[in-house]
Enzyme design. Structure first.
Site, PDB file in Angstrom:
ATOM      1  CG  HIS A   1     -73.464 -31.325 -56.921  1.00  0.00           C
ATOM      2  ND1 HIS A   1     -74.336 -30.708 -57.788  1.00  0.00           N
ATOM      3  CD2 HIS A   1     -72.882 -30.321 -56.201  1.00  0.00           C
ATOM      4  CE1 HIS A   1     -74.278 -29.397 -57.606  1.00  0.00           C
ATOM      5  NE2 HIS A   1     -73.415 -29.130 -56.650  1.00  0.00           N
TER       6      HIS A   1
ATOM      7  CG  HIS B   1     -77.301 -28.348 -56.399  1.00  0.00           C
ATOM      8  ND1 HIS B   1     -77.481 -28.081 -57.735  1.00  0.00           N
ATOM      9  CD2 HIS B   1     -76.452 -27.395 -55.932  1.00  0.00           C
ATOM     10  CE1 HIS B   1     -76.741 -27.024 -58.085  1.00  0.00           C
ATOM     11  NE2 HIS B   1     -76.112 -26.596 -57.002  1.00  0.00           N
TER      12      HIS B   1
ATOM     13  CG  ASP C   1     -73.507 -26.212 -58.952  1.00  0.00           C
ATOM     14  OD1 ASP C   1     -74.493 -25.826 -59.606  1.00  0.00           O
ATOM     15  OD2 ASP C   1     -73.380 -26.010 -57.725  1.00  0.00           O
TER      16      ASP C   1
ATOM     17  CG  HIS D   1     -75.988 -21.881 -59.363  1.00  0.00           C
ATOM     18  ND1 HIS D   1     -76.333 -21.306 -58.157  1.00  0.00           N
ATOM     19  CD2 HIS D   1     -75.478 -23.101 -59.062  1.00  0.00           C
ATOM     20  CE1 HIS D   1     -76.028 -22.137 -57.174  1.00  0.00           C
ATOM     21  NE2 HIS D   1     -75.505 -23.243 -57.693  1.00  0.00           N
TER      22      HIS D   1
HETATM   23 FE    FE Z   1     -74.798 -24.972 -56.601  1.00  0.00          FE
HETATM   24 ZN    ZN Z   2     -72.473 -27.191 -56.099  1.00  0.00          ZN
END
Ligand code: FE
Ligand code: ZN
Length: 254
Positions: free
Chosen positions: A55, A60, A132, A170
């Site tokens: 994304h 990222h 995410d 993450h």
């Molecule tokens: Fe992130």
């Molecule tokens: Zn994100």
């Protein structure tokens, strides 16, 4: 066929180097920044050929342009967000196949954290890169989507084979686990997982990858059907989406 290296970036991000052992094609998933990725490539004597983004968020894609400039790697990302992916060459969407040498990933559309968020599922290698959307024992915030969309996205991932390894964006696992215990205090698999995660983090070790099977057992955002969770939320008869939405709301305030 595929070897995967974790590359810690920024404060708590992971980029992943994916190496197709048959052809020596080398990709990086979600490079937050270039320097740690370049160092890892050098350490393993690899030449980058592909960049994959789940994304558009900066943590990222922040390394895209520099890595492309230095290596000529081609950037593949969500087609429906192409205007927000720096340096994008190839836009992909649901049902597309991405090739990394002889390795293949299927693209899954999993919106809600952002309006166009994708996962790369390397089925033959039992690995999925979830960005995410799905975290270990957690899920992303709903910046550009509804609870119903996120519930659908998470269930698409949860339907992958149980042995699929989950590589998320993450290292949020410990705080996710602490929250999960507040809404599912009697989940034995969850309690033992949190104990293991505490040990790993005390040693400075990553908690990634997990597996789809483990997420189904311990991730409260997949567990709207759990009686324990519904009791904790006082929502015995609500819809799964409403239970999910309330769980997400509580995590936002945790
Ligand atoms: Fe992130
Ligand atoms: Zn994100």
């Amino acid at each position: 066929m595929l070897k995967i290296y974790l590359v810690p970036c920024l404060k708590d991000n992971y980029a992943y180097i994916v190496h197709d052992l048959v052809t020596n094609a080398v990709g990086v998933v979600d490079p937050s920044e270039a320097p740690p990725v370049l160092a890892a490539l050098k350490a393993h004597d690899l030449k980058l050929t592909h960049i994959f983004n789940t994304h558009h968020h900066f943590d990222h894609t922040g390394g895209n342009v520099e890595l492309k400039k230095l290596t000529g790697a081609k950037i593949t990302g969500p087609k429906n967000d192409a205007d927000r992916i720096p340096g994008i060459d190839i836009g992909v969407t649901e049902g597309d196949t991405v090739e990394l040498g002889k390795s293949r990933a299927q693209v899954l559309e999993i919106p809600a954290h952002t309006r166009a968020h994708i996962a790369f599922w390397f089925g033959a290698d039992n690995a999925v890169f979830t960005g995410d959307t799905m975290f270990a024992m957690g899920c992303g915030r709903l910046f550009e989507g509804t609870p119903a969309q996120m519930w659908t996205s998470l269930n698409k991932l949860a339907a992958l084979p149980g042995e699929t390894r989950v590589y998320c964006g993450h290292e949020y696992t410990l705080s996710n686990g602490k929250f999960a215990l507040t809404v599912e205090p009697n989940n034995k698999a969850l309690r033992s997982r949190v104990t293991e995660v505490e040990r790993l983090r005390a040693e400075g070790q990553p908690t990634i990858p997990s597996t789809i099977a483990l997420e189904r057992e311990t991730n409260p955002f997949l567990r709207a059907a759990s009686r324990d969770l519904r009791t904790a939320l006082a929502m015995p008869n609500a819809s799964d989406v409403d239970v999910f939405a309330e769980t997400r709301r509580r995590k936002d305030a945790f």
